[in-house]
Enzyme design. Structure first.
Site, PDB file in Angstrom:
ATOM      1  N   HIS A   1      -9.220  39.229  37.864  1.00 33.67           N
ATOM      2  CA  HIS A   1      -9.306  37.793  38.123  1.00 33.67           C
ATOM      3  C   HIS A   1      -9.454  37.055  36.803  1.00 33.67           C
ATOM      4  O   HIS A   1      -9.681  37.661  35.757  1.00 33.67           O
ATOM      5  CB  HIS A   1     -10.505  37.478  39.045  1.00 33.67           C
ATOM      6  CG  HIS A   1     -11.815  37.895  38.490  1.00 33.67           C
ATOM      7  ND1 HIS A   1     -12.507  39.001  38.928  1.00 33.67           N
ATOM      8  CD2 HIS A   1     -12.565  37.370  37.488  1.00 33.67           C
ATOM      9  CE1 HIS A   1     -13.614  39.137  38.224  1.00 33.67           C
ATOM     10  NE2 HIS A   1     -13.677  38.163  37.345  1.00 33.67           N
TER      11      HIS A   1
HETATM   12  C1  T46 Z   1     -16.431  38.854  36.105  1.00 31.92           C
HETATM   13  C2  T46 Z   1     -16.573  40.312  35.886  1.00 31.92           C
HETATM   14  C3  T46 Z   1     -16.846  40.660  34.455  1.00 31.92           C
HETATM   15  C4  T46 Z   1     -22.383  37.661  43.761  1.00 31.92           C
HETATM   16  O1  T46 Z   1     -22.818  37.454  44.912  1.00 31.92           O
HETATM   17  N1  T46 Z   1     -22.977  37.044  42.705  1.00 31.92           N
HETATM   18  C5  T46 Z   1     -22.552  37.234  41.426  1.00 31.92           C
HETATM   19  O2  T46 Z   1     -23.126  36.652  40.491  1.00 31.92           O
HETATM   20  C6  T46 Z   1     -21.431  38.100  41.202  1.00 31.92           C
HETATM   21  C7  T46 Z   1     -20.903  38.315  39.793  1.00 31.92           C
HETATM   22  C8  T46 Z   1     -20.837  38.705  42.275  1.00 31.92           C
HETATM   23  N2  T46 Z   1     -21.318  38.484  43.527  1.00 31.92           N
HETATM   24  C9  T46 Z   1     -20.697  39.196  44.667  1.00 31.92           C
HETATM   25  C10 T46 Z   1     -19.272  38.772  44.972  1.00 31.92           C
HETATM   26  C11 T46 Z   1     -18.660  40.039  45.531  1.00 31.92           C
HETATM   27  O3  T46 Z   1     -18.930  40.103  46.923  1.00 31.92           O
HETATM   28  O4  T46 Z   1     -20.627  40.578  44.338  1.00 31.92           O
HETATM   29  C12 T46 Z   1     -19.443  41.153  44.837  1.00 31.92           C
HETATM   30  C13 T46 Z   1     -18.654  41.841  43.746  1.00 31.92           C
HETATM   31  O5  T46 Z   1     -18.089  40.847  42.856  1.00 31.92           O
HETATM   32  P1  T46 Z   1     -16.665  41.029  42.170  1.00 31.92           P
HETATM   33  O6  T46 Z   1     -15.785  41.792  43.039  1.00 31.92           O
HETATM   34  O7  T46 Z   1     -16.224  39.668  41.715  1.00 31.92           O
HETATM   35  O8  T46 Z   1     -17.066  41.929  40.896  1.00 31.92           O
HETATM   36  P2  T46 Z   1     -16.174  42.286  39.626  1.00 31.92           P
HETATM   37  O9  T46 Z   1     -16.857  43.418  38.965  1.00 31.92           O
HETATM   38  O10 T46 Z   1     -14.743  42.451  39.978  1.00 31.92           O
HETATM   39  O11 T46 Z   1     -16.269  40.992  38.667  1.00 31.92           O
HETATM   40  C14 T46 Z   1     -17.507  40.624  38.104  1.00 31.92           C
HETATM   41  C15 T46 Z   1     -17.729  39.116  38.244  1.00 31.92           C
HETATM   42  O12 T46 Z   1     -17.624  38.744  39.629  1.00 31.92           O
HETATM   43  C16 T46 Z   1     -16.731  38.319  37.450  1.00 31.92           C
HETATM   44  O13 T46 Z   1     -17.151  36.966  37.357  1.00 31.92           O
HETATM   45  O14 T46 Z   1     -15.931  38.136  35.257  1.00 31.92           O
HETATM   46  O15 T46 Z   1     -17.548  40.961  36.712  1.00 31.92           O
END
Ligand code: T46
Length: 134
Positions: free
Chosen positions: A51
């Site tokens: 993303h």
């Molecule tokens: C990024 C990279 C480096 C939350 O509820 N609160 C939060 O602060 C975050 C970061 C995530 N979430 C929830 C949203 C999803 O249901 O945790 C779950 C996993 O998030 P995501 O799939 O977006 O995780 P990554 O590892 O793909 O990405 C993360 C960050 O979301 C993103 O901002 O830049 O790490």
């Protein structure tokens, strides 16, 4: 929209006891931290991210282990290896990024300048590419 990537070296306060790094808002960090999260126990072969953010600024630090951060902006792709806690990768705005090749012990600490807001994410690569040219 803003897009920028900077690798920031952190000053190491080391002595014969070991090492210490201090991070301070608006001093060696270029923004005020509103949110901290960390990614760990990543399973072998798993990649995360895929993303860009519209506005968010974040600093990624491998406080333990290693991980590659694959970044793309303006048709340029760069891979940053985070493998020591004495550097942070500042990602600002419209940078498509993935985290790959996590070591099993990796703890990736992320400092962000804003609260979690799903509306700030662009999770569709085609929309990211369109947005880059607006
Ligand atoms: C990024 C990279 C480096 C939350 O509820 N609160 C939060 O602060 C975050 C970061 C995530 N979430 C929830 C949203 C999803 O249901 O945790 C779950 C996993 O998030 P995501 O799939 O977006 O995780 P990554 O590892 O793909 O990405 C993360 C960050 O979301 C993103 O901002 O830049 O790490």
């Amino acid at each position: 929209m803003t897009a920028n990537i900077t690798l920031i070296p952190f000053e190491l306060h080391g002595d014969d006891r070991g090492s210490l790094i201090a991070l301070e808002n608006q001093r060696n960090l270029p923004f005020d931290i509103k949110r901290v999260y960390y990614i760990y126990a990543t399973k072998t072969g798993i990649s995360r991210g895929f993303h860009a953010h519209k506005n968010l600024k974040q600093i990624l630090i491998a406080v333990k282990g290693s991980v590659e951060i694959h970044c793309e902006m303006h048709d340029q792709k760069t891979i940053y290896l985070l493998d020591t806690p004495d550097k942070g990768l500042l990602i600002e705005g419209m940078v498509w990024h993935t985290m790959e090749n996590f070591s099993p012990d990796c703890v990736l600490l992320v400092l962000a300048d804003d609260y979690y807001n799903e509306a700030d994410y662009i999770r569709d690569y085609a929309i990211f590419k369109q947005g880059e040219h607006v």
